[in-house]
Design an enzyme around this catalytic site. Sequence first.
Site, PDB file in Angstrom:
ATOM      1  N   LYS A 258     -15.330   7.236  -3.817  1.00  0.00           N
ATOM      2  CA  LYS A 258     -16.449   7.541  -3.091  1.00  0.00           C
ATOM      3  C   LYS A 258     -16.966   8.838  -3.408  1.00  0.00           C
ATOM      4  CE  LYS A 258     -14.548   5.089   0.855  1.00  0.00           C
ATOM      5  NZ  LYS A 258     -13.548   5.215   1.876  1.00  0.00           N
TER       6      LYS A 258
ATOM      7  N   THR B 268      -9.254   5.911  -1.995  1.00  0.00           N
ATOM      8  CA  THR B 268     -10.513   5.499  -2.196  1.00  0.00           C
ATOM      9  C   THR B 268     -11.426   6.328  -2.016  1.00  0.00           C
ATOM     10  OG1 THR B 268     -10.670   4.631   0.166  1.00  0.00           O
ATOM     11  CG2 THR B 268     -10.026   2.920  -1.486  1.00  0.00           C
TER      12      THR B 268
ATOM     13  N   LYS C 164      -0.036  14.241   1.411  1.00  0.00           N
ATOM     14  CA  LYS C 164      -1.547  14.309   0.844  1.00  0.00           C
ATOM     15  C   LYS C 164      -2.076  15.766   0.868  1.00  0.00           C
ATOM     16  CE  LYS C 164      -3.217  10.110   3.241  1.00  0.00           C
ATOM     17  NZ  LYS C 164      -3.703   9.440   2.162  1.00  0.00           N
TER      18      LYS C 164
ATOM     19  N   LYS D 265      -9.161  13.495   4.632  1.00  0.00           N
ATOM     20  CA  LYS D 265      -8.069  12.530   4.331  1.00  0.00           C
ATOM     21  C   LYS D 265      -7.447  12.454   5.833  1.00  0.00           C
ATOM     22  CE  LYS D 265      -7.251  12.424  -0.462  1.00  0.00           C
ATOM     23  NZ  LYS D 265      -7.475  11.185  -0.633  1.00  0.00           N
ATOM     24  N   ARG D 266      -6.584  11.321   6.013  1.00  0.00           N
ATOM     25  CA  ARG D 266      -5.704  11.414   7.130  1.00  0.00           C
ATOM     26  C   ARG D 266      -4.732  12.632   6.937  1.00  0.00           C
ATOM     27  NH1 ARG D 266      -0.707   8.366   6.836  1.00  0.00           N
ATOM     28  NH2 ARG D 266      -1.697   7.291   5.189  1.00  0.00           N
TER      29      ARG D 266
ATOM     30  N   HIS E 219       0.846  -1.128  -0.085  1.00  0.00           N
ATOM     31  CA  HIS E 219      -0.065  -0.070  -0.198  1.00  0.00           C
ATOM     32  C   HIS E 219       0.724   1.349  -0.028  1.00  0.00           C
ATOM     33  CE1 HIS E 219      -4.054  -1.617   0.619  1.00  0.00           C
ATOM     34  NE2 HIS E 219      -3.665  -2.609   1.211  1.00  0.00           N
TER      35      HIS E 219
END
Length: 808
Positions: free
Chosen positions: A660, A656, A554, A548-549, A358
């Site tokens: 969504k 993901t 990110k 998000k985390r 991952h």
Amino acid sequence: MSPILSPADAPTFQKAILAKLAYAVGKDPAHATDRDWFVATALAVRDCAIDHWTASKARNQAAQKQVCYLSLEFLIGRLLFDILNNLRLTESAREALAGLGIDLDNLRAIEPDAALGNGGLGRLAACFMESMASLQVPAYGYGIRYEHGLFRQVIMDGRQHEVPEDWLAYTNPWEFERSDVIYPVGFGGTVEDIQANGSPVAVWRPAETVQAVAYDTPVVGWRGRHVNSLRLWSARAAEPLRLDAFNSGDHIGALADRARLEAISRVLYPGDASEAGRELRLRQEFFFTSASLQDLLARHLRLHGDLRSLPDWAALQLNDTHPSIAVAELMRLLVDEHSLPWEEAWTITTGTLNYTNHTLMPEALERWPVSLMERLLPRHLQIIYRINWQHLEPLVYRSADNEFIKSVSIIDEGSGRYVRMGHLAFIGAHKVNGVSALHTSLMRQTVFKDLHALYPARIVNKTNGITFRRWLHQANPGLTRLLVGELGDGVLDDPEVLIQLDRLADDAAFQNLFRNQRAASKANLVKVIAERTGVLVDPGALFDVHIKRIHEYKRQLLNILETVALYDAIRAEPERDWVPRGKIFAGKAAASYHRAKLIIKLANDVAKVVNADPVVAGRLKVVFLPNYNVSLAETIIPAADLSEQISTAGMEASGTGNMKLALNGALTIGTLDGANIEIRECVGSENIFIFGLTAGEIEARRQVGMNQCRVDVSPRLERALGLIGSGAFSPDEPHRFESLVHAVRSDDPLMVAADFDSYWTAQRGVDALWANPFAWWRASVLNTARVGWFSSDRTIREYADGIWKLPV
């Protein structure tokens, strides 16, 4: 076996709820609280699932092969509506409870989120478990029953504070404790070599042993056709206390050993900044992996008798490196406990295990100090050494390049001595998969380049997916009703039916219906934002969502910088016709990740100034919603207009959340990273906003040296950095964000400065499209229409066909 309730059987359902209230909860309706009603309803629903579960277990035992999915995280969220929806009992439950004066939606809010995961990894595992049940793939999910799970995030003065998440405080009505399913898991001690039948045998004598106690939760598939088991392990000391110490007056010390052993299942991801924290993390990983493998072998022996046939009857999927110790533990169990020859055991192990990677970040590929492994798992270190020797011996024999041998060795001796768990999983696996096309390609070129050269057929791609039952049917019932009305019930069973919406994308009447259901979801989110933060957001504004985390790659910081630049631009030209925006952030930072926590503080400080500025007059609102979890995601995602997927290209394996949000009609603004690439291919390049450097361009910059090709900071970005650095948003501590500003201005490791202007331009393209409602809603409809491929059902079919060799 009790009769399975039919979807229209509300009177029977009502009787079942009242019976559970009386005989399981011990309350009468006149004195029952909402929590009592929730528990009674959950138990009644669970009874419906049990009938399907029992039938499924019988089918599983007769199946050719079963999947065992090992994951340190299962972010399952609330289960009441999940199970009701999949059993098609939601309206029956609503009617039954309404007859008793109870609102089903109020009970939904009573249920705590099962805090068994951190983010995408755990939610992916939950989606996969639901899809395996829906596709009738016989499967067990294995993980840890964390007593507190991931922390509950509290924002005080704009800063994240972590408090325990007591999701089990009122018990869990969905689970069954299996007191008869207990396995010993050892730690420490010594390894003794003895002779048995003339051959040397290693005997591990652990210094301490903890019991792994099983708790089972049913995972109900679509329409209740199949139910699998999520088996979570709880750590229990063999002796509850040292009675001699207790009787001598040392009441606290008598419980010390129990507290230390049972800490294994107390908290998800204990802080690993300390040596004790790192040791506890390794204990957790070995604890659940060992218990799961012991359970698998016991079941296999009971059903099939001969462990040599294990690969024919079981496929184990390791979700990331956390359970990668399974390679050594399965070898130990086969060789030491079941007396199989090493070569046979290795054939069984590599024929049974598979590994999902991952991450491409070397620092995120777990590695454990040899000294820690030697102290905690001495027998496993011996086995790892032998695996490594048989792996490297042919290379040494062929006089392979020494640097190549170092790169493929399980033991990293570059700076200290560490066990590379990603290498261990790769070498011990039948197949290794990435989770998006780009990620898999980069795996072959970067972190596993040399291992890929040795085993060129081992790496395969399986792009992630999401369960539409949770992220469309349940999270967005308004849109689901609209889709069923236009496309029929078939859209509930087959995500590919969504493509028929293409013909309605230019239909103004349908666009209006599509827009209206979004407006209802936005009104609901506005209410939640006001309740949790006190901020009032215009429901007619463009909802720009970044959920998000919190992690530097990110790039929440890039979004905040664009927010500051936009705020500055509005203040400079307040008379312009600016598109109203609500910038919505949510996510948790790891407790020890100080830079990520500083980004949360910056977001909140910027929000405080922007939201109070009368010049902006509500045209820009900034919100940080605390304690992001599955339930909050189910509220935000149906209301989102713009989906922020802006990670540094080449660093997000898949994502993901992007799937969504696109499924629910949000348009994506993002880099060519992870599954954004496949989303663009599906929805069309004109219906997504792509910006920034590609992974290849970034790698080229890194090859020549960042400082040699660094772009100049643009005037717009320089002004935004200047405002932050001068204390415009932190007057009480002007230099609070100096480290963040310095990183962007200096080496810019995550390409925030390099991508800023491209991001700004893409955001102004968003404004232009929003100003054209027909074009915006056309693109929104097409996003929903064209993402059926991202169903986790499709992903599971690919795993079943290409990795597990299971018929589906």
